[in-house]
Design a protein around this motif. Structure first.
Motif, PDB file in Angstrom:
ATOM      1  N   MET A 298     -10.351  -7.095 -29.243  1.00 30.92           N
ATOM      2  CA  MET A 298     -10.072  -7.182 -27.813  1.00 30.92           C
ATOM      3  C   MET A 298      -9.094  -6.101 -27.357  1.00 30.92           C
ATOM      4  N   THR A 299      -8.228  -5.694 -28.254  1.00 34.22           N
ATOM      5  CA  THR A 299      -7.276  -4.652 -27.876  1.00 34.22           C
ATOM      6  C   THR A 299      -8.003  -3.333 -27.624  1.00 34.22           C
ATOM      7  N   ASP A 300      -9.018  -3.088 -28.423  1.00 32.81           N
ATOM      8  CA  ASP A 300      -9.836  -1.885 -28.198  1.00 32.81           C
ATOM      9  C   ASP A 300     -10.390  -1.884 -26.778  1.00 32.81           C
ATOM     10  N   VAL A 301     -10.812  -3.060 -26.320  1.00 33.00           N
ATOM     11  CA  VAL A 301     -11.378  -3.148 -24.981  1.00 33.00           C
ATOM     12  C   VAL A 301     -10.316  -2.777 -23.953  1.00 33.00           C
ATOM     13  N   THR A 302      -9.107  -3.276 -24.169  1.00 33.85           N
ATOM     14  CA  THR A 302      -7.998  -2.962 -23.258  1.00 33.85           C
ATOM     15  C   THR A 302      -7.728  -1.457 -23.236  1.00 33.85           C
ATOM     16  N   TRP A 303      -7.633  -0.874 -24.424  1.00 34.00           N
ATOM     17  CA  TRP A 303      -7.363   0.573 -24.500  1.00 34.00           C
ATOM     18  C   TRP A 303      -8.487   1.376 -23.860  1.00 34.00           C
ATOM     19  N   TRP A 304      -9.688   0.950 -24.174  1.00 35.46           N
ATOM     20  CA  TRP A 304     -10.861   1.644 -23.642  1.00 35.46           C
ATOM     21  C   TRP A 304     -10.838   1.644 -22.111  1.00 35.46           C
ATOM     22  N   ARG A 305     -10.492   0.457 -21.557  1.00 37.40           N
ATOM     23  CA  ARG A 305     -10.487   0.336 -20.105  1.00 37.40           C
ATOM     24  C   ARG A 305      -9.310   1.097 -19.502  1.00 37.40           C
ATOM     25  N   GLU A 306      -8.129   0.874 -20.059  1.00 33.50           N
ATOM     26  CA  GLU A 306      -6.928   1.428 -19.426  1.00 33.50           C
ATOM     27  C   GLU A 306      -6.779   2.929 -19.658  1.00 33.50           C
ATOM     28  N   LEU A 307      -7.339   3.414 -20.753  1.00 34.92           N
ATOM     29  CA  LEU A 307      -7.238   4.856 -21.009  1.00 34.92           C
ATOM     30  C   LEU A 307      -8.508   5.582 -20.569  1.00 34.92           C
ATOM     31  N   ASP A 308      -9.430   4.815 -19.989  1.00 39.24           N
ATOM     32  CA  ASP A 308     -10.653   5.386 -19.441  1.00 39.24           C
ATOM     33  C   ASP A 308     -11.414   6.187 -20.499  1.00 39.24           C
ATOM     34  N   LEU A 309     -11.674   5.546 -21.617  1.00 39.92           N
ATOM     35  CA  LEU A 309     -12.334   6.205 -22.747  1.00 39.92           C
ATOM     36  C   LEU A 309     -13.841   6.014 -22.660  1.00 39.92           C
ATOM     37  N   PRO A 310     -14.604   6.880 -23.298  1.00 36.75           N
ATOM     38  CA  PRO A 310     -16.068   6.721 -23.305  1.00 36.75           C
ATOM     39  C   PRO A 310     -16.496   5.619 -24.275  1.00 36.75           C
ATOM     40  N   VAL A 311     -17.752   5.209 -24.175  1.00 39.10           N
ATOM     41  CA  VAL A 311     -18.304   4.237 -25.118  1.00 39.10           C
ATOM     42  C   VAL A 311     -19.113   4.980 -26.176  1.00 39.10           C
ATOM     43  N   ARG A 312     -18.857   4.628 -27.407  1.00 38.71           N
ATOM     44  CA  ARG A 312     -19.672   5.147 -28.502  1.00 38.71           C
ATOM     45  C   ARG A 312     -19.970   3.933 -29.381  1.00 38.71           C
ATOM     46  N   SER A 313     -21.071   3.264 -29.078  1.00 42.16           N
ATOM     47  CA  SER A 313     -21.318   1.963 -29.694  1.00 42.16           C
ATOM     48  C   SER A 313     -22.231   2.078 -30.903  1.00 42.16           C
ATOM     49  N   VAL A 314     -21.856   1.447 -31.992  1.00 44.03           N
ATOM     50  CA  VAL A 314     -22.679   1.477 -33.207  1.00 44.03           C
ATOM     51  C   VAL A 314     -23.180   0.095 -33.594  1.00 44.03           C
ATOM     52  N   MET A 315     -22.794  -0.923 -32.811  1.00 42.42           N
ATOM     53  CA  MET A 315     -23.095  -2.292 -33.240  1.00 42.42           C
ATOM     54  C   MET A 315     -24.341  -2.823 -32.545  1.00 42.42           C
ATOM     55  N   ALA A 316     -25.327  -3.237 -33.354  1.00 40.22           N
ATOM     56  CA  ALA A 316     -26.523  -3.868 -32.803  1.00 40.22           C
ATOM     57  C   ALA A 316     -26.267  -5.361 -32.632  1.00 40.22           C
ATOM     58  N   PRO A 317     -27.053  -6.017 -31.785  1.00 45.62           N
ATOM     59  CA  PRO A 317     -26.835  -7.449 -31.530  1.00 45.62           C
ATOM     60  C   PRO A 317     -26.926  -8.304 -32.793  1.00 45.62           C
ATOM     61  N   ASP A 318     -27.609  -7.820 -33.812  1.00 44.72           N
ATOM     62  CA  ASP A 318     -27.730  -8.646 -35.019  1.00 44.72           C
ATOM     63  C   ASP A 318     -26.659  -8.323 -36.056  1.00 44.72           C
ATOM     64  N   GLY A 319     -25.679  -7.512 -35.680  1.00 41.45           N
ATOM     65  CA  GLY A 319     -24.593  -7.238 -36.605  1.00 41.45           C
ATOM     66  C   GLY A 319     -24.879  -6.097 -37.568  1.00 41.45           C
ATOM     67  N   ARG A 320     -25.958  -5.387 -37.343  1.00 40.46           N
ATOM     68  CA  ARG A 320     -26.225  -4.192 -38.150  1.00 40.46           C
ATOM     69  C   ARG A 320     -25.768  -2.966 -37.366  1.00 40.46           C
ATOM     70  N   LEU A 321     -25.591  -1.834 -38.086  1.00 37.92           N
ATOM     71  CA  LEU A 321     -25.216  -0.605 -37.397  1.00 37.92           C
ATOM     72  C   LEU A 321     -26.466   0.040 -36.812  1.00 37.92           C
ATOM     73  N   LEU A 322     -26.332   0.383 -35.529  1.00 41.24           N
ATOM     74  CA  LEU A 322     -27.450   0.980 -34.789  1.00 41.24           C
ATOM     75  C   LEU A 322     -27.805   2.363 -35.341  1.00 41.24           C
ATOM     76  N   PRO A 323     -29.049   2.770 -35.204  1.00 36.45           N
ATOM     77  CA  PRO A 323     -29.377   4.169 -35.490  1.00 36.45           C
ATOM     78  C   PRO A 323     -28.752   5.066 -34.416  1.00 36.45           C
ATOM     79  N   VAL A 324     -28.243   6.198 -34.834  1.00 32.95           N
ATOM     80  CA  VAL A 324     -27.564   7.108 -33.915  1.00 32.95           C
ATOM     81  C   VAL A 324     -27.993   8.532 -34.244  1.00 32.95           C
ATOM     82  N   THR A 325     -28.172   9.353 -33.205  1.00 31.69           N
ATOM     83  CA  THR A 325     -28.478  10.772 -33.434  1.00 31.69           C
ATOM     84  C   THR A 325     -27.232  11.598 -33.173  1.00 31.69           C
ATOM     85  N   TRP A 326     -26.617  12.085 -34.231  1.00 28.66           N
ATOM     86  CA  TRP A 326     -25.403  12.896 -34.066  1.00 28.66           C
ATOM     87  C   TRP A 326     -25.781  14.253 -33.512  1.00 28.66           C
TER      88      TRP A 326
END
Length: 848
Positions: A298-326
């Motif tokens: 939850m603290t990450d959410v606070t920092w993300w919001r208050e520091l206006d950071l981008p989203v880089r999400s790796v978590m899929a709804p089933d708890g696996r890491l999403l495929p990502v194209t670097w």
RNA sequence: GGGCCGUUAGCUCAGUUGGUUAGAGCGCUUGCAUGACGCGCAAGAGGCCGGGGGUUCGAAUCCCUCACGGCCCACCA
């Protein structure tokens, strides 16, 4: 003696006899013709119908019943409904096992469905409406079991007033209320970071989170500063390094002060992230430098919001890491190839495996410094879940709750102050909760089962869903299930098609429906006349662990709809613990302490007596001794009543006149006044603590003293016995409904439970003062005579040849006023008095 | 880390605004066939009121502090 008084009174069979009679006579049926001012209404908690009721349920429901019976006798028309909570995951599991089905909202409703039944290897998927129907079917079956237990316990529920939390009426009220909030912008949808259960693949609300201690480890990992130097962080979630969007340190931290704003490179993935300052970073923890991920906690959410950071999400709804194209937008890397190679090692893995592999990679690259340090730390879980929660970003429905709105928060706190809590200190829990709210209430769940969000959305010609223009159902169509029903103006074949519509896939949080229990059972939508009679309710009885959910949400919904509290009083029950000081839980279902066994062994009155010893908010020990005492009390009431009634009717004009009789009635007046005051304060335990000693003193002292007069037909004695018996029965009636009703039926018409609660006024014959010394003084003298006999090891009927009573002049006068009663009870020949400041009695017994 | 509740006889619990030798029931001990009850009746033994400070003429009761038990809440890298 009235012919109806049995030779040998007994408790056996009273439960069956009287519960059947009450039901037949409609003794507890709510009379809706009464005015609101004459109604006492209860917002009964609906027990979940998935499991077994345990003795803890019996305890707290008895508390409510005692209260209900008291107010009924006080002349209130009591609205005392019963609910069944079938809108829960437990019920889903049970339905699934029982009927061999699973719920699949994508399937159409099948009117002719024949579920395969239990012991099915391959469960059959069925539509949500079919699943709900099966749920209602199961609930109906289980209800009977619950009904039987509650009936045996003697709950004075009006069984015509029942409700469920997934049935048609509940769904209609729930959807109706949701749409009203939607109109007012109080319900809204938003794409935002959400606390997410990866097992059930659903969002959950803040109120349903709990901490569990888990093993973890600090991993010290090196990031690279602008100058190529190491910046070390500690993390328990190294698998989230690809989701890192910043490093954070405390603004005052000297180690990093000069470097805020610097661009840092992540290990393995070579992504550029800023080093930022934020006061929530704790210089004492680890290296003082923290990695911010989207999202680790939850603290990450606070920092993300208050520091206006981008989203880089790796978590899929089933708890696996999403495929990502670097290298793609948002996934820039100084070495996209290396980043991709590293990420491919963890992509598709569950969190735990991903973490394991990530640690290996970091070790190989040299970015892991030292060995991970094992720790035990609290991790957030959904209270119904088995795996740690993750935070992912997706679209959810929210209801404002004060978490992001100070005015609303203040309003909710004011309700907390206004509500009368029993016990009062439970208010603090409510206030803690309201003050700790961090966001609005997420009411949408991505579960197959529940009350659906009653909306559809248009799909444009390109197949894009317009989530911001929901299509609403016609009000009279409620309840609807968007997964099978078609919205107004569309046809079924337009479902999920370009130019057509989609149904909202979500259901509501179960609390979004149960928080409307006052509206559901009171007929808010379909019986406004009834609702006007019962709302706002007088009482909400409930458990303390759901103050933050059921109680809080109910107040919230009542605020939105009525701008008032839903009830004036809340009685919060404690829990029952077994002799080992452990909380009794459902798993104790087959233990000897299960309600059915205890009821069979001791009887309902005895179990209720034990329960009555638990004050609101206090935990109660399961103590078989108390059952035994309760049983003895009930038997004693039967026998004492038999005694009092055996002399026949007193003469028409008989009034209490003898000093001893007047003294008894004075003591009784005091007892009535104290018990009434205690009841008015919801302290039924204290009321019982006043009534019970009076009754025993009545039996042991008064009855012994009055016996001779009673046998000789003395009018004052007979009148006093009857008046006192009537009063005692009514005082005990809320606690011991069976034995009191049995005795009442021997000599009175109607039910004792509809008889008026005793008052001082009706006991005013012969005076209206409080307890005087007479009874106490005479009882004391009798006790001294008894002691002399006991010490001589003689029988109580042993004659006393001569007795000398030494007492103060005042007390001697009191004793003299009832001297003949004392002489008869003590079998005393010669009785003389001496004034003395040092009270004593000398008794010369007849030689053996 | 913050907060709440509790700690009184072997057990389950009372002890009102601080006031003379701290109460009840059960259990225990010893007795009792008395015309409601032997699932009864009578009597008795049994407590440094969690520990330590303090306020007061006087504290189980008020204040501080510690310990233990339980619960609620928390941003736990």
């Amino acid at each position: 003696m009235p012919a109806s008084v049995p030779e040998k009174p007994s408790l056996e069979g009273l439960e069956e006899k009287w519960s059947a009679r009450w039901r037949r006579d409609g003794t507890f049926v709510f009379d809706r013709s009464k005015a609101r001012a004459d109604v006492y209404s209860i917002d009964t908690p609906p027990p979940t119908v998935s499991g077994e009721l345990h003795i803890g349920h019996c305890c707290s429901y008895t508390h409510t019943d005692i209260t209900a019976r008291y107010w009924r006798m006080r002349g209130k028309e009591v609205f005392y409904p019963m609910g069944w909570d079938d809108n829960s995951l437990n019920v889903v599991r049970r339905v699934s096992v029982n009927y061999g089905v699973t719920c699949d909202p994508h399937l159409p409703f099948d009117a002719g469905l024949e579920p395969p039944g239990p012991n099915t290897k391959q469960k059959v998927p069925v539509s949500r409406p079919n699943f709900v129907a099966l749920c209602e079917q199961l609930t109906t079956e289980l209800e009977q079991k619950y009904f039987d237990l509650w009936t045996t316990m003697g709950l004075s529920v009006d069984w015509d007033q029942t409700y469920t939390t997934i049935g048609g009426r509940a769904q209609r009220v729930s959807q109706h209320a949701f749409l009203r909030l939607l109109d007012r912008g109080i319900a809204y949808t938003q794409d935002a970071p959400t606390v997410w259960d990866v097992e059930y693949k659903t969002a959950v609300a803040q109120a349903e989170l709990e901490d569990r201690e888990l093993d973890g480890a600090y991993h010290r990992v090196a990031f690279t500063g602008a100058a190529g130097d190491d910046l070390l962080i500690d993390t328990t979630r190294p698998e989230l390094i690809p989701a890192c969007v910043a490093l954070v340190a405390h603004p005052g931290d000297a180690r990093y002060k000069s470097r805020f704003g610097e661009t840092v490179t992540t290990p393995l993935f070579r992504a550029s992230v800023p080093l930022r300052a934020h006061p929530l970073a704790d210089p004492e923890k680890g290296t003082g430098l923290v990695m911010v991920c989207t999202f680790g906690d939850m603290t990450d959410v606070t920092w993300w919001r208050e520091l206006d950071l981008p989203v880089r999400s790796v978590m899929a709804p089933d708890g696996r890491l999403l495929p990502v194209t670097w290298g793609a937008p948002g996934w820039e890397s100084a070495d996209a190839g290396a980043a991709q190679a590293a990420y491919d090692e963890v992509a598709g893995k569950h969190v735990k495996q991903a973490q394991k592999r990530m640690v290996e990679l970091l070790r190989e690259s040299g970015d892991l410094r030292g060995d991970p340090k094992p720790i035990r730390h609290p991790v957030k879980f959904w209270e119904n879940g088995t795996r740690p929660l993750e935070i992912i970003t997706n679209r959810q429905w929210f209801i404002r709750n004060g978490g992001r709105d100070d005015d609303l928060r203040e309003a909710m706190l004011r309700y907390g102050k206004e509500l009368r809590w029993h016990p009062d200190f439970m208010r603090v829990r409510y206030e803690n909760w309201v003050n700790g709210l961090t966001g609005d209430w997420n009411i949408s769940r991505q579960l197959p089962f529940g009350v659906p969000i009653p909306l559809w959305y248009p799909v444009d010609e390109n197949g894009e869903v317009d989530w911001d223009s929901p299509i609403r159902p016609e009000p009279e169509a409620l309840p609807v299930d968007p997964s099978t029903h078609v919205p107004p103006g569309y046809t079924a074949d337009q479902r999920d098609r370009p130019g057509g519509f989609v149904g909202d896939p979500n259901v509501m949080d179960t609390w979004a429906t149960s928080s409307l229990s006052p509206q559901i059972v009171g007929g808010w939508v379909d019986d406004p006349e009834l609702f006007e009679k019962v709302f706002p309710y007088d009482l909400r009885p409930q458990a303390h662990e759901i103050i933050r959910t059921w109680l809080f949400y109910t107040v919230l919904r009542s605020h939105f709809e009525f701008e008032s509290l839903p009830w004036s009083d809340a009685a919060i029950s404690g829990f029952v613990y077994d002799p080992d000081r452990k909380k009794i839980s459902k798993s104790a279902g087959n233990a000897p302490e299960n309600p059915t066994n205890l009821l069979a062994e001791y009887g309902a009155d005895a179990v209720r007596y034990w329960a009555a010893g638990g004050r609101p908010g206090q935990d109660t020990a399961l103590d078989r001794n108390q059952f035994k005492i309760g049983r003895r009390l009930a038997i004693k009431i039967l026998n004492a009543s038999r005694f009092a009634l055996q002399f026949g009717e007193p003469p028409e004009d008989a009034v209490p006149a003898a000093p001893l009789d007047l003294a008894l009635l004075a003591a009784l007046r005091t007892t009535v006044a104290e018990a009434t005051a205690a009841f008015d304060d919801y302290d039924y335990t204290k009321a019982l603590e006043r009534i019970e000693p009076f009754f025993w003193s009545f039996c042991d002292d008064y009855v012994e003293l009055v016996k001779q007069r009673a046998y000789s037909g003395d009018a004052s004695a007979l009148a006093t016995l009857r008046t006192t018996l009537s009063t005692i029965l009514r005082l005990f009636a809320p606690f011991l409904p069976y034995c009191t009703e049995e005795v009442w039926s021997w000599w009175q018409d109607g039910s004792v439970h509809r008889a008026p609660w005793p008052s001082r006024d009706e006991l005013a014959a012969g005076g209206d003062g409080d307890a005087d010394e007479t009874l106490a003084a005479v009882a004391w003298a009798l006790g001294e005579l008894r002691r002399a006999k006991t010490e001589a090891k003689r029988s109580m009927k042993t004659p006393v040849v001569r007795a000398v009573v030494r007492e103060t002049a005042e007390r001697i006068a009191a004793i003299r006023s009832a001297e003949s009663d004392l002489r008869e009870a003590g079998v005393v020949g010669e009785l003389t008095y001496e004034e003395s400041p040092d009270p004593s009695v000398t008794a010369e017994l007849e030689p053996a």
